[in-house]
Design a protein around this motif. Sequence first.
Motif, PDB file in Angstrom:
ATOM      1  N   MET A 108     -10.772   3.433  -2.395  1.00  0.00           N
ATOM      2  CA  MET A 108     -10.280   4.055  -3.655  1.00  0.00           C
ATOM      3  C   MET A 108     -11.270   3.740  -4.782  1.00  0.00           C
ATOM      4  N   PRO A 109     -11.550   4.736  -5.654  1.00  0.00           N
ATOM      5  CA  PRO A 109     -12.515   4.450  -6.728  1.00  0.00           C
ATOM      6  C   PRO A 109     -12.012   3.309  -7.608  1.00  0.00           C
ATOM      7  N   PRO A 110     -12.929   2.383  -7.991  1.00  0.00           N
ATOM      8  CA  PRO A 110     -12.497   1.216  -8.784  1.00  0.00           C
ATOM      9  C   PRO A 110     -11.818   1.602 -10.094  1.00  0.00           C
ATOM     10  N   LEU A 111     -12.257   2.702 -10.723  1.00  0.00           N
ATOM     11  CA  LEU A 111     -11.640   3.076 -12.000  1.00  0.00           C
ATOM     12  C   LEU A 111     -10.170   3.442 -11.789  1.00  0.00           C
ATOM     13  N   LEU A 112      -9.905   4.155 -10.690  1.00  0.00           N
ATOM     14  CA  LEU A 112      -8.525   4.534 -10.381  1.00  0.00           C
ATOM     15  C   LEU A 112      -7.683   3.277 -10.115  1.00  0.00           C
ATOM     16  N   LEU A 113      -8.270   2.359  -9.352  1.00  0.00           N
ATOM     17  CA  LEU A 113      -7.559   1.101  -9.078  1.00  0.00           C
ATOM     18  C   LEU A 113      -7.224   0.388 -10.379  1.00  0.00           C
ATOM     19  N   GLU A 114      -8.200   0.408 -11.296  1.00  0.00           N
ATOM     20  CA  GLU A 114      -7.983  -0.300 -12.558  1.00  0.00           C
ATOM     21  C   GLU A 114      -6.859   0.350 -13.367  1.00  0.00           C
ATOM     22  N   TRP A 115      -6.846   1.690 -13.390  1.00  0.00           N
ATOM     23  CA  TRP A 115      -5.765   2.386 -14.097  1.00  0.00           C
ATOM     24  C   TRP A 115      -4.418   2.077 -13.468  1.00  0.00           C
ATOM     25  N   LEU A 116      -4.378   2.168 -12.145  1.00  0.00           N
ATOM     26  CA  LEU A 116      -3.114   1.904 -11.453  1.00  0.00           C
ATOM     27  C   LEU A 116      -2.635   0.488 -11.738  1.00  0.00           C
ATOM     28  N   SER A 117      -3.594  -0.466 -11.724  1.00  0.00           N
ATOM     29  CA  SER A 117      -3.153  -1.845 -11.950  1.00  0.00           C
ATOM     30  C   SER A 117      -2.721  -2.032 -13.397  1.00  0.00           C
ATOM     31  N   ALA A 118      -3.390  -1.349 -14.325  1.00  0.00           N
ATOM     32  CA  ALA A 118      -2.989  -1.486 -15.736  1.00  0.00           C
ATOM     33  C   ALA A 118      -1.579  -0.936 -15.950  1.00  0.00           C
ATOM     34  N   SER A 177     -22.390  -7.878 -16.558  1.00  0.00           N
ATOM     35  CA  SER A 177     -23.465  -7.241 -17.331  1.00  0.00           C
ATOM     36  C   SER A 177     -22.962  -5.891 -17.835  1.00  0.00           C
ATOM     37  N   ASP A 178     -23.788  -5.221 -18.619  1.00  0.00           N
ATOM     38  CA  ASP A 178     -23.378  -3.927 -19.176  1.00  0.00           C
ATOM     39  C   ASP A 178     -23.018  -2.941 -18.074  1.00  0.00           C
ATOM     40  N   HIS A 179     -23.845  -2.938 -17.035  1.00  0.00           N
ATOM     41  CA  HIS A 179     -23.591  -2.015 -15.925  1.00  0.00           C
ATOM     42  C   HIS A 179     -23.589  -2.813 -14.627  1.00  0.00           C
ATOM     43  N   PRO A 180     -22.438  -3.393 -14.268  1.00  0.00           N
ATOM     44  CA  PRO A 180     -22.409  -4.242 -13.074  1.00  0.00           C
ATOM     45  C   PRO A 180     -22.873  -3.474 -11.831  1.00  0.00           C
ATOM     46  N   SER A 181     -23.676  -4.149 -11.011  1.00  0.00           N
ATOM     47  CA  SER A 181     -24.107  -3.487  -9.777  1.00  0.00           C
ATOM     48  C   SER A 181     -23.054  -3.643  -8.691  1.00  0.00           C
ATOM     49  N   ASN A 182     -22.109  -4.580  -8.876  1.00  0.00           N
ATOM     50  CA  ASN A 182     -21.015  -4.707  -7.922  1.00  0.00           C
ATOM     51  C   ASN A 182     -20.074  -3.501  -8.104  1.00  0.00           C
ATOM     52  N   PRO A 183     -19.934  -2.674  -7.040  1.00  0.00           N
ATOM     53  CA  PRO A 183     -19.181  -1.421  -7.198  1.00  0.00           C
ATOM     54  C   PRO A 183     -17.702  -1.630  -7.526  1.00  0.00           C
ATOM     55  N   SER A 184     -17.179  -2.846  -7.328  1.00  0.00           N
ATOM     56  CA  SER A 184     -15.762  -3.057  -7.642  1.00  0.00           C
ATOM     57  C   SER A 184     -15.499  -3.115  -9.143  1.00  0.00           C
ATOM     58  N   GLU A 199     -16.727  -2.008 -15.234  1.00  0.00           N
ATOM     59  CA  GLU A 199     -17.065  -2.711 -16.474  1.00  0.00           C
ATOM     60  C   GLU A 199     -17.126  -4.208 -16.160  1.00  0.00           C
ATOM     61  N   ALA A 200     -17.807  -4.942 -17.051  1.00  0.00           N
ATOM     62  CA  ALA A 200     -17.890  -6.387 -16.835  1.00  0.00           C
ATOM     63  C   ALA A 200     -16.490  -6.994 -16.840  1.00  0.00           C
ATOM     64  N   PRO A 201     -16.119  -7.779 -15.811  1.00  0.00           N
ATOM     65  CA  PRO A 201     -14.777  -8.354 -15.775  1.00  0.00           C
ATOM     66  C   PRO A 201     -14.479  -9.224 -16.997  1.00  0.00           C
TER      67      PRO A 201
END
Length: 398
Positions: free
Chosen positions: A1-11, A331-338, A341-343
């Motif tokens: 699942m895309p991380p942004l979607l996961l983040e929205w769902l968790s929010a 960092s500004d653009h984390p290379s970790n795909p999870s 945005e920076a945690p």
Amino acid sequence: MPPLLLEWLSAIARWIHVLAAILWIGDSFLFMWMDSSLEPPRKPRQGAVAGELWMVHSGGFYEVVKRRSLRPEEMPPNLHWFKWQAYTTWISGVFLLLVVYWLGDRALLLESGSRLPYGAAVAVSIGALLAGWVVYDAACRSPLARRPALLAIVLSLALAAAVFGLTSVFGARAAWLLTGSMLGTIMVSNVAHVIIPGQRKMLAQTRAGEPVDTAPGVLAKRRSTHNHYLTLPVLFMMLSQHFPSGYGHPLGWLVLLLISGAGVALKYVMNARTRSDWRAVTAGSIALIAAIVLTARPGVGPASASVALAIPVPDEQAFAIVERRCTTCHSDHPSNPSFPEAPSGVKLDTPERLRAMSTRVWVRAVETRTMPLGNLTGMSDAERDTLGAWLVALRRTH
Ligand code: HEC
């Protein structure tokens, strides 16, 4: 699942979860308070009256009468139940576990050194939620139930074993949260499998005009009292992800047990308004102070010795370590795909940013070793020593 979607769902799930939990705990506190504030009726009242009380709120006066049972002709057309607060809290909580821990990053659930396969870790965490209820419910239904003090001791020991077990299997942060989820599951199961069915049974007997057996009501009251005393420990566990000095401590399980004990004692003192019990106050204070003292000790491990020596470390060396171990996420653009945005909004990709965050970097990477997350980037003890020595020197110069 895309991380942004996961983040929205968790929010969104977290939003619902916190709201439902506030309503549930609010009800629990209000009803416990009402029960403990009941007075003998001051005018003749009909039926099996347990007591009455008066309240003022919202521009009016509320007259509350508690009845242990009702007669068929007294059945009100609208009877308000309090259960969806509990169910919603649990459903949204499990959804959060799913989104954050079970579908999220492996590093959240397990430390990088763990040999447990990810699927097995998910299965164990689900098993722990169920096992908690099975053990608790069995203990409450056993002959132990007739000896409340003994039951309390047995259940506390079972909790200690569970906390110890969970902290040895899972990442420290996940272990505390899973302990909270396990207790939360016990609480909601009390509502779903004991309290509500018991009340339904009493109502069915009332409607049928049969003599009402009030035993289920007594049992419901006992289980809701258990729930009530679990609220403060569970709340702490749910908020504990902001407390790395606690969960990151080598004796984290003990810290958690001490804090839970303090929470139960605090609730006891809050309830015993008229007879402030000095034993509970003392026990709770000792538990809390012990937890604070325990975490105040310098983190064990090889870091402490060489950090104390504070061997001079060139800036470049410290930046290089952080660059290697932290900036894939921070960092500004984390290379970790999870992490889109920076945690926690923490960025450590420039010397200025690193210096500005130096205290928290010390706490997370050197003292408690709760960063990198699950040690995903494989930070070594030697690197922690070196970074620690640089941070000590930095502190001295400021
Ligand atoms: C795999 C990704 C990842 C890596 C690598 C990582 N972090 Fe984090 N960091 C997180 C996440 C997720 C959070 C938010 C959750 C938390 O606080 O536990 C966080 C939060 C933080 C915070 C803010 C919370 C607080 O307690 O102040 C600091 C500071 C931090 N990390 C420092 C570091 C340092 C220093 C490193 C390198 C040694 C590092 N992190 C490496 C994922 C990572």
